[in-house]
Design a protein around this motif. Structure first.
Motif, short mmCIF file in Angstrom:
data_model
loop_
_atom_site.label_atom_id
_atom_site.label_comp_id
_atom_site.label_asym_id
_atom_site.label_seq_id
_atom_site.Cartn_x
_atom_site.Cartn_y
_atom_site.Cartn_z
N ASP A 8 0.81 -1.39 -0.11
CA ASP A 8 -0.07 0.02 -0.07
C ASP A 8 0.81 1.26 -0.18
OD1 ASP A 8 -2.27 -1.62 -0.13
OD2 ASP A 8 -2.53 -1.50 2.28
N PHE A 9 1.96 1.13 0.68
CA PHE A 9 2.98 2.29 0.61
C PHE A 9 4.38 1.99 1.09
CE2 PHE A 9 1.41 2.20 5.09
CZ PHE A 9 2.58 2.53 5.71
N VAL A 10 5.38 2.51 0.62
CA VAL A 10 6.57 2.46 0.95
C VAL A 10 7.26 3.73 1.21
CG1 VAL A 10 8.79 1.85 -0.28
CG2 VAL A 10 6.72 0.66 -1.13
N ILE A 11 8.08 3.57 2.42
CA ILE A 11 8.74 4.64 2.77
C ILE A 11 10.51 4.71 2.38
CG2 ILE A 11 9.46 6.18 4.83
CD1 ILE A 11 6.99 5.56 6.19
N CYS A 12 10.70 5.44 1.85
CA CYS A 12 12.44 5.46 1.60
C CYS A 12 12.90 6.76 1.29
CB CYS A 12 12.65 4.81 0.37
SG CYS A 12 11.69 5.53 -1.24
N ARG A 20 18.51 15.06 -1.45
CA ARG A 20 18.36 13.77 -0.81
C ARG A 20 16.73 14.24 -0.05
NH1 ARG A 20 21.89 10.04 -0.69
NH2 ARG A 20 20.72 8.48 0.56
N ALA A 21 15.88 13.44 -0.47
CA ALA A 21 14.57 13.57 0.15
C ALA A 21 13.96 12.22 0.84
CB ALA A 21 13.73 13.99 -0.89
N VAL A 22 12.95 12.33 1.68
CA VAL A 22 12.16 11.24 2.22
C VAL A 22 10.83 11.37 1.74
CG1 VAL A 22 11.29 10.32 4.34
CG2 VAL A 22 13.39 11.61 4.46
N ILE A 23 10.41 10.24 1.19
CA ILE A 23 9.14 10.01 0.44
C ILE A 23 8.28 8.91 0.95
CG2 ILE A 23 10.08 11.16 -1.71
CD1 ILE A 23 9.86 8.49 -2.85
N ARG A 24 7.03 9.04 1.04
CA ARG A 24 6.19 7.90 1.27
C ARG A 24 5.29 7.75 -0.04
NH1 ARG A 24 2.72 8.72 6.33
NH2 ARG A 24 1.58 9.93 4.84
N GLN A 38 11.45 8.35 -17.63
CA GLN A 38 11.77 9.90 -17.05
C GLN A 38 12.35 10.03 -15.85
OE1 GLN A 38 8.14 12.00 -15.74
NE2 GLN A 38 6.94 10.23 -15.78
N TRP A 39 12.34 8.92 -14.80
CA TRP A 39 12.77 9.16 -13.63
C TRP A 39 14.25 8.57 -13.46
CZ3 TRP A 39 10.31 12.71 -11.00
CH2 TRP A 39 8.77 12.83 -11.10
N GLN A 40 14.63 7.92 -14.51
CA GLN A 40 15.93 7.00 -14.23
C GLN A 40 17.27 7.91 -14.22
OE1 GLN A 40 16.32 3.92 -17.24
NE2 GLN A 40 14.37 3.24 -16.91
N ARG A 41 17.19 9.08 -14.62
CA ARG A 41 18.23 9.94 -14.41
C ARG A 41 17.99 11.16 -13.55
NH1 ARG A 41 21.88 10.69 -20.00
NH2 ARG A 41 22.50 12.38 -18.77
N LYS A 42 16.88 11.28 -13.24
CA LYS A 42 16.35 12.51 -12.12
C LYS A 42 16.47 11.62 -10.58
CE LYS A 42 12.91 14.42 -15.33
NZ LYS A 42 11.54 14.66 -15.64
N ILE A 43 16.03 10.44 -10.46
CA ILE A 43 16.33 10.07 -9.32
C ILE A 43 17.38 9.09 -9.47
CG2 ILE A 43 15.33 8.57 -7.41
CD1 ILE A 43 12.65 9.57 -8.41
N SER A 44 18.57 9.40 -8.64
CA SER A 44 19.82 8.32 -9.02
C SER A 44 19.80 7.28 -7.88
CB SER A 44 20.94 9.10 -8.85
OG SER A 44 21.16 9.79 -7.48
N TRP A 45 19.22 7.56 -6.85
CA TRP A 45 19.39 6.43 -5.64
C TRP A 45 18.23 6.25 -4.94
CZ3 TRP A 45 22.40 2.44 -5.81
CH2 TRP A 45 22.66 1.71 -4.69
N PHE A 46 17.76 4.95 -4.37
CA PHE A 46 16.83 4.80 -3.44
C PHE A 46 17.45 4.06 -2.19
CE2 PHE A 46 14.92 5.07 -7.55
CZ PHE A 46 13.86 5.56 -7.27
N GLU A 47 17.09 4.45 -1.07
CA GLU A 47 17.51 3.74 0.25
C GLU A 47 16.19 3.62 1.02
OE1 GLU A 47 20.37 3.18 1.85
OE2 GLU A 47 21.86 4.29 0.49
N PRO A 48 16.55 2.48 1.78
CA PRO A 48 15.04 1.84 2.50
C PRO A 48 14.79 3.08 3.66
CG PRO A 48 17.21 0.69 3.29
CD PRO A 48 17.63 1.52 2.17
N LYS A 49 15.67 3.65 4.31
CA LYS A 49 15.40 4.65 5.25
C LYS A 49 16.20 5.88 5.13
CE LYS A 49 17.84 2.04 8.61
NZ LYS A 49 17.78 1.34 10.15
N PRO A 50 16.02 6.79 5.80
CA PRO A 50 17.04 8.07 5.85
C PRO A 50 18.40 7.82 6.36
CG PRO A 50 14.73 8.68 6.35
CD PRO A 50 14.90 7.11 6.41
N ARG A 51 19.35 8.29 5.68
CA ARG A 51 20.75 8.23 6.51
C ARG A 51 20.73 9.46 7.61
NH1 ARG A 51 24.93 7.65 1.27
NH2 ARG A 51 24.15 5.72 0.63
#
Length: 804
Positions: free
Chosen positions: A157-161, A209-213, A227-240
């Motif tokens: 239903d939702f993902v936080i990363c 760097r941004a936190v999204i849900r 369209q997002w492949q070079r705009k968003i360069s990395w995904f992490e499971p939780k904020p650093r």
């Protein structure tokens, strides 16, 4: 002619561990050097195929391309035409092509494989460590944990990363605009929370760097859609980073570690403000009970803070900053005295004269040993600009009183530039006056008493761009001027502010057309309550106590070294001499933008930079500080021998010389005379110049001292800001860096000449002044401290004071 040659005295060294030098080349193993031709051939064929494929792609497909490089050791892609966008797992780098080919990368590979060895090194040795390069897959931008869970995550239903947005534009302004457009595109894709929400985001160096849900379906689109492949360069499971909001929402005083009082012999700063709530858990350990006073006639027995400003200021003066994380310890280094002069509306009592009130405060606390007064308030009705300054030197009683009290009682007032209000900033932006250019507007000048000539005036810079729960973007980047900070110059057209410190940031929503504060980039401080014990805010008034904190610690350092007394000019000179600009290229864009409006105008926004509490008094093997304090009579010239080691010629690194001269002259009390009774001007000359030539040249220079003309003298050192600009104020600071040093330059000690000029017709008193000089070898080769110590040991220091 009277002759006196005052000695420059060393500050004993306090050694600080330095970081290891960067950029050293590590030799390749012999077997890799022997195989470099084969390594280059194999890798070159692969890159050639990729380059041909890239050239044949349509533009929209090419804009989505990135490559995955695997390598055994760290690599450097500078000059290859590839821009790293993320480091995945160890030994993996993702990079995008800057052009429609990989020709530059192929050239680097060829140079590695066939070029001549230089001292056992091939060109571009990192090529040997690259094992593969392949077109990247969308899921290569996922961390290991997200990669393993991907199939499950896209069905949730939702993902936080946490995501990283990157810009490929060249200039900082273009990068920020591109990042802002990506953030807005994300907001549109999230459809006001239907598909997702953007929380905290923070910019730095062309990335954000941004936190999204978001929903699992939207998460898949962000990962896989072109369209997002070079705009968003990395995904992490939780904020650093631990989110500001989570720290703030979870904060409880009882969850903190120890909150410690300063040592008994720690210095004291008097906060002249709305009072201090001594029951607050951060303030109780730092408040000197016998120095918490009210100067309100209507409430003389209530020294406590009913407005909420003075308590926050006091906590920053005591701790420099608060740490609210669970288990965090907060150690105070400065005691707090408090003079409550503002009521519960943050106003002076109607019947009180501000200038008289300040004199009462100083006359109360100076006998108690207080030397530093934190006055972080400004009169919003009195802007110091060309329209007002014609009459203000005679009518600006508060600034004049600060200067007179400073001179009479040998104290330091630390004050602020004042704030530009948020509605005015929005009007600037609406009228096509973008940040930072509007800081040069006449309505953005400092507020009274920030122009006080003998005070240390402080401006504000941003700590960062962390933005909480909003699609708005921070106006300033880290270490750039805060959007609300005001600009000088001061009473005598001198550099104001002299120093800057962190005071917060503002955010701007272009769509909603609003400017406002933002918790994530504000300053955390004590509140005026028992609970909640902390609050956050922004403003130049919260940069001031951080400088007062550092100034107090410099005072303690000097007293511990046996300097007695420590004059106010010496104290100011030590701190200002440590100042430097932070922010690199991001700050450089601000300086260039302001320079385009008026040359060197950025100096009246950033001053001489941010002071370094440790560097102010510490030396090491490669640096030495020399100082002097004394008195100089009007129309005299003092000459100092400044030993500059000839051994600097053996260093290939840069050398740096910083000089700060501070003085406390009498100030105008009435009439139309010049505001300062005595001016100082200093110049420095190399050691291969005969002293008599310098004395003759300085005598000629006196004839043109009232003009802005730069008179060239023999082998004079050419500092960054030059004589005319730095000579206008009571704190005169300049920096010189050079690469090549010749032994003949140090044939004799360098000469620092300081001339005093009488500006009044009536008699003027001798002037207290101080000199601080720092000599550094940035290449960490020459043993500067030992060499200067040896020169001083055998050098019989003399001074010549020339009477016209």
């Amino acid at each position: 002619m009277n002759s006196e040659f005052p000695p420059l005295r060393f500050v004993a060294p306090q050694y600080v561990e330095r970081r290891k030098e960067k950029g050293r080349r590590i030799p390749l193993p012999d077997e890799l050097i022997a195989r470099r031709s084969e390594i280059a051939r194999v890798l070159g064929v692969k890159v050639q195929h990729l380059s041909q494929a890239l050239k044949q792609m349509p533009d929209d497909e090419r804009r989505a391309v990135f490559y995955k490089l695997t390598h055994e050791k760290p690599i450097n892609l500078t000059g290859t035409g590839l821009k790293p966008i993320a480091e995945g797992t160890e030994g993996v780098t993702l990079a995008v092509p800057r052009e429609d080919n990989l020709d530059k990368f192929q050239q680097k590979i060829e140079q590695f494989g066939t070029g001549e060895l230089r001292k056992g090194f091939p060109d571009n040795p990192y090529i040997a460590h690259i094992t593969t390069i392949e077109p990247g897959e969308p899921k290569d931008r996922l961390s290991d944990e997200l990669f393993e869970q991907y199939d499950q995550l896209i069905g949730k239903d939702f993902v936080i990363c946490e995501i990283e947005i990157i810009s490929f534009q060249q200039g900082p302004r273009q990068q920020r605009n591109e990042i802002a457009s990506v953030v807005q595109a994300l907001e549109r894709a999230f459809a006001n929370g239907v598909h997702g929400t953007l929380f905290e985001h923070e910019e730095s160096g062309g990335s954000c760097r941004a936190v999204i849900r978001c929903t699992g379906k939207m998460f898949r689109q962000l990962v896989e859609d072109r369209q997002w492949q070079r705009k968003i360069s990395w995904f992490e499971p939780k904020p650093r980073f631990e989110t500001f909001q989570s720290v703030w929402n979870d904060f409880r005083v009882e969850d903190l570690g120890r909150i410690e009082s300063p040592p008994d012999d720690a210095p004291v700063v008097c906060v002249v403000d709305s009072g201090v709530t001594v029951g607050n858990p951060f303030l109780e350990p730092v408040a000197r009970e016998n120095m918490i006073r009210s100067f309100l006639r209507s409430d003389p027995d209530n020294p406590y803070d009913e407005f909420g400003h003075g308590s926050g200021v006091a906590s920053l003066a005591a701790y420099h900053g608060l740490n609210l994380a669970k288990g965090a310890e907060n150690w105070a280094e400065v005691w707090i005295a408090s003079a409550r002069i503002l009521n519960d509306q943050n106003e002076l009592e109607d019947e009180r004269l501000f200038s008289t009130l300040l004199r009462e405060v100083v006359e109360t606390f100076r006998p108690l040993g207080v030397r530093i007064f934190n006055l972080a308030i400004g009169d919003v009705a009195k802007t110091w600009n060309p329209t007002t300054k014609r009459t203000a030197p005679r009518k600006s009683w508060v600034a004049r009183t600060i200067d007179r009290l400073s001179q009479e009682y040998d104290v330091v007032f630390v004050t602020c530039t004042g704030n530009i209000d948020q509605s005015t900033i929005r009007e600037f932006l609406d009228d096509g006056k973008p940040y930072p250019g509007y800081l040069c507007d006449e309505t953005a000048r400092i507020l009274d008493p920030g122009q006080a000539a003998l005070a240390l005036t402080v401006g504000s810079v941003a700590a960062g761009t962390l933005t909480v729960s909003s699609a708005a973007t921070a106006i300033a980047l880290a270490n750039q001027p805060s959007p609300f900070t005001r600009a000088g110059p001061g009473m005598e057209r001198e550099v104001k502010p002299e120093l800057v410190e962190v005071g917060g940031n503002l955010v701007y929503d272009r769509q909603g057309n609003w400017v406002r504060g933002n918790p994530g980039s504000s300053v955390v401080m004590a509140s005026n309550k028992l609970t909640p014990a902390a609050m956050y805010d922004h403003g130049t008034s919260f940069a001031v106590p951080r400088v007062a904190h550092k100034l107090a610690l410099v005072l303690k350092d000097l007293e511990d070294e046996g300097v007695n007394p420590v004059s106010a000019p010496l104290l100011k000179a030590f701190l200002v001499n440590s100042a430097a600009y932070r922010g690199g290229e991001d700050l450089g864009t601000v300086q260039d933008e302001l320079d385009s409006r008026k040359r060197k105008s950025w100096l009246n926004v950033l001053g001489y930079g941010m002071p370094d509490r440790i560097g102010a008094t510490s030396c090491d093997d490669y640096s030495a500080i020399l100082f002097y304090q004394g008195m100089i009579a009007a129309d005299q010239v003092a000459y100092f021998d400044v030993p500059i080691p000839a051994e600097l010629a053996d260093s290939s690194g840069d050398k740096r010389l910083t000089v700060t001269v501070a003085h406390y002259p009498e100030v105008q009390r009435w009439g139309l005379e010049r505001y300062l009774g005595t001016d100082l001007k200093w110049r420095m000359f190399r050691g291969d110049v005969d002293r008599e030539e310098i004395i003759t040249a300085m005598s000629r220079d006196e004839e043109t001292d009232e003009t802005d003309e730069e008179v060239e003298l023999p082998n004079e050192l050419k500092f960054e800001h030059k004589r005319t600009l730095r000579s206008r104020g009571t704190v005169q600071h300049d920096v010189l860096e050079w690469t090549q040093h010749r032994e003949e330059f140090s044939k004799q000690p360098y000469t620092l000449a300081i001339a005093a000029y009488k500006r009044w017709q009536r008699k003027v008193d001798d002037v207290p002044y101080a000199v601080v000089v720092r000599v550094e070898d940035l290449g960490h080769t020459a043993n500067v401290y030992a060499e200067i110590e040896e020169i001083l040991a055998r050098l019989e220091v003399q001074a010549r004071t020339t009477m016209p």
